[in-house]
Design an enzyme around this catalytic site. Structure first.
Site, PDB file in Angstrom:
ATOM      1  N   ARG A 528       0.843  -1.193   0.000  1.00 13.86           N
ATOM      2  CA  ARG A 528       0.000   0.000   0.000  1.00 13.86           C
ATOM      3  C   ARG A 528       0.884   1.251   0.000  1.00 13.86           C
ATOM      4  O   ARG A 528       1.914   1.302   0.667  1.00 13.86           O
ATOM      5  CB  ARG A 528      -0.884  -0.035   1.246  1.00 13.86           C
ATOM      6  CG  ARG A 528      -1.805   1.123   1.452  1.00 13.86           C
ATOM      7  CD  ARG A 528      -2.819   0.774   2.538  1.00 13.86           C
ATOM      8  NE  ARG A 528      -2.198   0.252   3.757  1.00 13.86           N
ATOM      9  CZ  ARG A 528      -1.855   1.003   4.802  1.00 13.86           C
ATOM     10  NH1 ARG A 528      -2.052   2.311   4.778  1.00 13.86           N
ATOM     11  NH2 ARG A 528      -1.331   0.457   5.881  1.00 13.86           N
ATOM     12  N   LYS A 533       5.557   3.925   4.718  1.00  7.50           N
ATOM     13  CA  LYS A 533       6.197   2.833   3.988  1.00  7.50           C
ATOM     14  C   LYS A 533       7.300   3.355   3.066  1.00  7.50           C
ATOM     15  O   LYS A 533       8.112   2.591   2.561  1.00  7.50           O
ATOM     16  CB  LYS A 533       5.149   2.052   3.201  1.00  7.50           C
ATOM     17  CG  LYS A 533       4.149   1.329   4.116  1.00  7.50           C
ATOM     18  CD  LYS A 533       3.090   0.586   3.340  1.00  7.50           C
ATOM     19  CE  LYS A 533       2.035  -0.039   4.234  1.00  7.50           C
ATOM     20  NZ  LYS A 533       2.530  -1.170   5.024  1.00  7.50           N
TER      21      LYS A 533
END
Length: 793
Positions: A528, A533
């Site tokens: 995602r 991230k």
């Protein structure tokens, strides 16, 4: 003989289920006929499992999750039943290729990422281990969304996975429940009676989930929302044709889309309706099944284990108390204790914005009785803990993470680091009040899907080398380590990877028109799209590497293909800008005649389970580069390691445990620790200092700011460059220099193919601990008090 009988069954379904003859059947007809033929072979163990559970009055596990990212089911079922070769041979008698049939199946769009994929792995492991279980969720008509790129920007369209019948499911017309919203609460004697003013019907759809070798099968029960009144004939006859269908349209909205944009009040209302809808229907179904067998509600915790997968089903606590207290007449405190004995809660995040909060106004309007019960739970908890500093309500909002914690007898993290941080951060005060409540259950992945099915070349080599028992005892992969100095084995191991890469390269050329060199390092980040991230750290390093190659084109560069994949939430503007930047960089780099031979960027659209099954077996390097302390666990990191891709990663989530298992020499570590991250944020100009200290970083940011990747709009990515040189909460700039160092170490290692092959093999051999079978055994012992009732043989 087996193939002949199987072929006849396929032909029978083709004729009598599809109404086609072989001469006129299309690929979809063959796929449905094959699916039904395999489904037939699941029904008997499914029924037998149910009968055995009832016969022994065994405890059941109920897994409540907003997401079940199950992907395609045909190959998964065929693999677990040992029918892949039989199916291929049977179809061949009709001149049909199994690969064509498998690729025709829609990828069920029932999840977004790791949360939903974990739920799917858990269901498969529960069946493999023979634990009586149900998964409960929503049968999303359109799922998340179908992603495409237009001029490099993400565009969302409805997923169409249900355009055709979902042949794996059985509609249960008899399993329906009316779920209410709004209305009022009245007192009748000592009882409170909630009278909703609107309602929908929850309709059950069951999919059998078969375990390894077909020895046990459990059920995924998904709820579809239907109107209580299908059609308003009076309005239709009055000429209000659209209004006549309004009840159906309103009801279908609840089960239409996964994660509706909740940046608006209406979006929030719909999201809360969805959560209550599937949770309430699931609880009523659980209690119906319990009441069929038992007449003593005090037995509930010994017969029912309900796992809340994140905060989405946290309303289960108040709803179960409401049913026990308001409808069953149980004392309120007893109802709370019974509910707590049944409920347990998995926390998946330390991000404050991901720990759901609902306004008391919305909760009171939509679920007025539940708001009262939450207030009373808060009061009971306060009296039991008079010196507490935690409330379930704050600043006019209900805190669903705290509610889930208080109403659960166990709360688990999903990696050792994450669990420790839960105790120190988001649940610090609650942990002090309930010091034995938090436990750790590090995530895992099912080897049947993620090695045996997704990587048949590697699986065949493993089975040829150590036998087949590894499939349901993954730690047997340790036996491969003794072959690390066997030249013939290592050549075969490397050839499996090269063949996977060549296959993926051909697919990219055919579907995306991008020519990838299979001899290059396939450097992959698939997840995602989110700031924590740090896909923008990856693309920033890519820009810096491109600049270095242009400066020294004749140097001995290690060829790389940077592969990204993943979706951004529709309302997450910054994440969508990161996608746009990656695609814009790809357009420039892939067209550069100087550098494109040694550096390319690829970003395939619409990342899903099927695409992951293509990418992971062909990956050389696994990018797990989240800001330390932000990733709860990850499961992609485990899939990569099992398939022989060393990790480029921070000490975050399960990366910590992966590094411990595979060995520090087989893991590319960089970046600050979670504690160092906290300290670095205290430096007010941390990003500016990092940029000043690293000319490569400054030059890459300047290249973006100058409009090199957006010549028609030079300031297009101003928000990104401003963030990375200013607030930079996720510390991209501060970790850049060490990331660059680790990437160059990876270049050197990959250039030595013998060294890289050894690293890859040791990742595979030492990752067996990351099986979801091991994780489920942990839940069984530490949380559910559940056991396997599978009949062996």
């Amino acid at each position: 003989m087996a193939a002949n009988g199987f072929a006849k069954d396929i032909a029978r379904h083709l004729t009598y289920s599809m109404g086609k003859d072989p001469e006129h059947a299309q690929v979809t007809d063959w796929r449905i006929a094959l699916s039904l033929t395999i489904r037939d072979r699941i029904v008997d163990p499914w029924f037998a499992s149910t009968r055995a559970t009832y016969a022994g009055h065994h405890k059941r596990v109920y897994y409540l999750s907003m997401e079940f990212l199950i992907g395609r089911l045909l190959e998964d079922a065929a693999v677990n039943l040992g029918l892949m070769d039989t199916a291929a041979a049977a179809l061949e008698t009709y001149g049909i290729a199994l690969s064509d049939v498998l690729s025709d199946e829609p990828d069920a769009a029932l999840g977004n990422g790791g949360l939903g994929r974990l739920a799917a792995c858990f269901l498969e492991s529960l069946s493999t281990l023979g634990v009586p279980a149900y998964g409960y969720g929503i049968r999303y008509e359109h799922g998340l969304f179908q992603q495409s790129f237009v001029n490099g920007q993400q565009k969302e369209a409805p997923e169409d996975w249900l355009q055709q019948d979902h042949v794996w499911e059985f509609e249960r017309a008899e399993s329906t429940y009316e779920i209410g919203f709004g209305g009022s609460v009245a007192t009748q004697g000592a009882r409170s009676v909630w009278t909703p003013d609107e309602a929908v019907i929850a309709q059950a759809h069951d999919t059998p989930i078969v375990g390894w070798q077909g020895r046990w099968a459990n059920t995924l029960r998904l709820w579809e929302a239907k109107p209580t009144k299908l059609f308003d004939l009076d309005r239709f006859n009055a000429g209000d044709y659209y209004g006549a269908a309004e009840p159906e349209a309103w009801a279908r909205t609840i089960s239409r889309v996964l994660y509706p944009d909740d940046t608006t009040d209406e979006g929030k209302r719909l999201r809360l309706k969805q959560e209550f809808f599937f949770t309430a229907a699931s609880l009523r179904d659980i209690l119906r099944r319990f009441d069929f067998e038992f007449d003593d509600l005090s037995l509930l915790p010994s017969k029912v284990a309900i796992q809340l997968n994140d905060t989405h089903p946290a309303i289960a606590g108040p709803e179960l108390v409401r049913i026990l207290h308001d409808e069953k007449g149980m004392d309120f405190t007893d109802a709370m204790n019974i509910a707590q004995g049944c409920l347990s809660y998995t926390n998946h995040t330390l991000l404050p914005e991901a720990l759901e909060r609902w306004s008391e106004g919305l909760m009171g309007d939509l679920l007025p009785r539940h708001m009262q019960i939450i207030e009373r739970i808060d009061d009971v908890h306060h009296k039991a803990n008079p010196n507490r500093t935690v409330t379930l309500r704050e600043d006019g909002h209900v805190k669903m993470g705290e509610l889930a914690f208080v109403m659960a007898h166990k709360v688990n993290g999903v990696s050792a680091l994450h669990t420790g941080l839960m105790k120190e951060t988001v649940f610090k005060d609650l942990n002090a009040m309930h010091p034995s409540r938090i436990v750790n259950e590090t995530n895992g992945v099912t080897p049947r899907r993620w090695v045996l099915g997704a990587n048949p070349r590697l699986s065949a080599l493993i089975s040829e080398t150590i036998g087949t028992d590894w499939v349901d005892d993954l730690e047997q992969l340790q036996k491969l380590e003794s072959h690390v100095d066997d030249a013939a084995f290592m050549e075969a191991y490397g050839q499996a990877k090269r063949d996977n890469k060549a296959e993926l390269s051909n697919w990219f050329a055919e579907t995306h028109g991008v020519a990838l060199d299979p001899e290059a390092m396939f450097d992959v980040q698939i997840k995602r799209i989110h700031e924590y991230k740090r896909q923008h750290l990856n693309i920033l390093e890519t820009i810096a590497l491109w600049q270095e190659i242009r400066d020294n084109p004749n140097a001995d560069w290690t060829p790389r293909v940077k592969i990204f994949a993943g979706k951004a939430a529709p309302g997450y503007v910054f994440a969508k800008q990161i996608i746009h930047l990656i695609n814009s960089v790809a357009s420039v780099l892939n067209a550069d005649p100087v550098t494109s031979k040694v550096l390319k960027v690829a970003y395939p659209e619409n990342y899903n389970v099927t695409l992951a099954e293509w990418l992971i077996p062909a990956s050389d390097l696994s990018e797990q580069i989240s800001t330390a302390g932000k990733e709860a666990s990850g499961t992609g990191n485990m899939k990569f390691a099992l398939n022989g891709a060393p990790t480029m990663g921070t000490l975050d989530g399960a990366n910590v445990e992966i590094r411990e298992h595979v060995g520090a020499d087989n893991f590319f570590l960089f970046g600050m620790t979670a504690a160092e991250v906290v300290a670095r944020r205290e430096v007010h100009d941390h990003a500016a200092r990092a940029i000043a200290a690293d000319p490569r970083l400054k030059r890459a940011l300047d290249e973006i700011a100058a409009g090199t990747f957006s010549p028609d709009q030079p300031d297009r990515f101003h928000a990104i460059t401003e963030n990375l040189s200013g607030a930079d909460y996720f510390l991209v700039s501060s970790d850049f220099t060490d990331y660059w160092r680790a990437q160059r170490e990876a270049d050197v290692a990959f250039a030595d193919r013998a060294r890289w092959g050894r690293m890859a093999l040791l990742n595979t051999a030492r990752s067996g601990w990351f099986s979801s079978d091991r994780t489920i055994r942990g839940y069984m012992a530490d949380i559910w008090d559940a056991r396997s009732v599978r009949t062996e043989g």
